[in-house]
Enzyme design. Sequence first.
Site, PDB file in Angstrom:
ATOM      1  N   ARG A 101      20.578  84.344   7.794  1.00 42.11           N
ATOM      2  CA  ARG A 101      19.800  83.114   7.576  1.00 42.11           C
ATOM      3  C   ARG A 101      18.402  83.564   7.177  1.00 42.11           C
ATOM      4  O   ARG A 101      17.650  84.088   8.000  1.00 42.11           O
ATOM      5  CB  ARG A 101      19.759  82.261   8.833  1.00 42.11           C
ATOM      6  N   HIS A 128      23.102  75.817   1.787  1.00 41.67           N
ATOM      7  CA  HIS A 128      23.689  75.956   3.132  1.00 41.67           C
ATOM      8  C   HIS A 128      25.206  75.762   3.025  1.00 41.67           C
ATOM      9  O   HIS A 128      25.759  74.774   3.503  1.00 41.67           O
ATOM     10  CB  HIS A 128      23.066  74.916   4.071  1.00 41.67           C
ATOM     11  N   GLN A 131      27.742  75.097   6.124  1.00 42.72           N
ATOM     12  CA  GLN A 131      27.637  73.740   6.661  1.00 42.72           C
ATOM     13  C   GLN A 131      28.489  72.785   5.821  1.00 42.72           C
ATOM     14  O   GLN A 131      29.247  71.967   6.355  1.00 42.72           O
ATOM     15  CB  GLN A 131      26.175  73.281   6.661  1.00 42.72           C
ATOM     16  N   ASP A 223      19.551  64.384   5.999  1.00 44.48           N
ATOM     17  CA  ASP A 223      19.054  65.625   6.607  1.00 44.48           C
ATOM     18  C   ASP A 223      17.584  65.394   6.953  1.00 44.48           C
ATOM     19  O   ASP A 223      16.973  64.407   6.500  1.00 44.48           O
ATOM     20  CB  ASP A 223      19.219  66.776   5.591  1.00 44.48           C
ATOM     21  N   CYS A 263      23.745  67.191   9.160  1.00 45.93           N
ATOM     22  CA  CYS A 263      24.014  68.596   9.507  1.00 45.93           C
ATOM     23  C   CYS A 263      23.410  68.974  10.849  1.00 45.93           C
ATOM     24  O   CYS A 263      23.845  69.940  11.470  1.00 45.93           O
ATOM     25  CB  CYS A 263      23.497  69.506   8.410  1.00 45.93           C
ATOM     26  N   ARG A 291      32.055  73.644  12.178  1.00 45.13           N
ATOM     27  CA  ARG A 291      31.386  74.891  11.793  1.00 45.13           C
ATOM     28  C   ARG A 291      32.158  76.087  12.348  1.00 45.13           C
ATOM     29  O   ARG A 291      32.368  77.091  11.658  1.00 45.13           O
ATOM     30  CB  ARG A 291      29.942  74.920  12.338  1.00 45.13           C
TER      31      ARG A 291
HETATM   32  N1  NVA Z   1      17.321  71.353   5.510  1.00 46.33           N
HETATM   33  C1  NVA Z   1      17.363  71.851   6.877  1.00 46.33           C
HETATM   34  C2  NVA Z   1      18.769  72.171   7.271  1.00 46.33           C
HETATM   35  C3  NVA Z   1      18.937  72.632   8.690  1.00 46.33           C
HETATM   36  C4  NVA Z   1      20.359  72.983   9.033  1.00 46.33           C
HETATM   37  C5  NVA Z   1      16.474  73.071   6.986  1.00 46.33           C
HETATM   38  O1  NVA Z   1      16.527  73.922   6.092  1.00 46.33           O
HETATM   39  O2  NVA Z   1      15.715  73.162   7.949  1.00 46.33           O
HETATM   40  N1   CP Z   2      23.216  72.728  10.919  1.00 41.09           N
HETATM   41  C1   CP Z   2      22.764  73.941  11.235  1.00 41.09           C
HETATM   42  O1   CP Z   2      22.875  74.920  10.486  1.00 41.09           O
HETATM   43  O2   CP Z   2      22.197  74.042  12.484  1.00 41.09           O
HETATM   44  P1   CP Z   2      21.311  75.239  13.035  1.00 41.09           P
HETATM   45  O3   CP Z   2      20.058  75.283  12.211  1.00 41.09           O
HETATM   46  O4   CP Z   2      21.045  74.895  14.470  1.00 41.09           O
HETATM   47  O5   CP Z   2      22.093  76.527  12.902  1.00 41.09           O
END
Ligand code: NVA
Ligand code: CP
Length: 307
Positions: A101, A128, A131, A223, A263, A291
């Site tokens: 990540r 992502h 997800q 989101d 998500c 997931r």
């Molecule tokens: N758009 C959000 C998704 C989190 C799973 C982020 O990048 O923080």
């Molecule tokens: N939806 C998702 O990826 O959650 P986290 O950021 O908690 O991993």
Amino acid sequence: MPRHFIALSDHTAEDLRRYLDLAKLIKLNPRAFSKACEGLTLAMIFQKPSLRTRVSFHVGMSQLGGQAINLGPKDIQLHRGESVSDTAAVLCRYVDGVMARLFAHQDLLDLAAVSRVPVINGLTDFNHPVQVLADLQTIEEKLCRLAGLKLAYIGDGNNMAHSLLSGGSIMGMHVAVGHPEGYAPDANVVAMAREQAAHAGGSVLITSDPAEAIADADVVYTDTWTSMGQEAEAAERLARFQGFQINEALLGYARPRAIFMHCLPGHRGEEVSAEVMDGPRSVIFDQAENRLHVQKAILVHLMGHKR
Ligand code: NVA
Ligand code: CP
């Protein structure tokens, strides 16, 4: 099938179907896969926080007979200037797979380019995909199909919007994005999704009118308005996104049987009302559960012992 899992757009509909079918099998009979990754190790690099991704990959590896190592921002040398490529080149001498990540998507591409072991995208600023694979499984479970359904994503043209555009269009869905002015999804992603949709019998609509986007939708998705790394813009975004909250009024434009998806993490009172988030159409915790199952399918396919 690609040897990494970086973007849904690297995959065909048949590839995604194979992952979804395997995930279904694993969900139905997890014990049958309890040795699929026996003795194997997944390294998990996190430059950003995570609940779902961290825990579901960790638990998933254990359930497959392997183990996961958590590498947070302070645990490795990235913050002291060691390059992502050097980190990857070293890691793949020890482990059998890397899940990362990261902030910059290019860093993930660099990592994958030097890695001798499979690399899985656990979210970047750009997309992502794990997800959305879980989301496709959830939609299919709830509505029994993907092709021909309308998925409306309301909010920021961000990483989630990009993966929903890719995944939905590959699977023949009608994907609509309703975003405030100035927060449109990436033009290349939209162009590619239009091509995919034309090929698969779906369509793509990009609009700054949320009611137009949501009209007759089978799936309504949103989101956070402020993604990880954008915290300094939070106040401005809160103002600019007014009118884009998913609440009962906006949901009224969707089909009566429409499901609500997010998500997570979600913010009641901002991108979604508490009434909708906790209401009967909400499938948010099924998405979170899936997931685990789809990621196990990815781990088995990319890293697992071949039977
Ligand atoms: N758009 C959000 C998704 C989190 C799973 C982020 O990048 O923080
Ligand atoms: N939806 C998702 O990826 O959650 P986290 O950021 O908690 O991993």
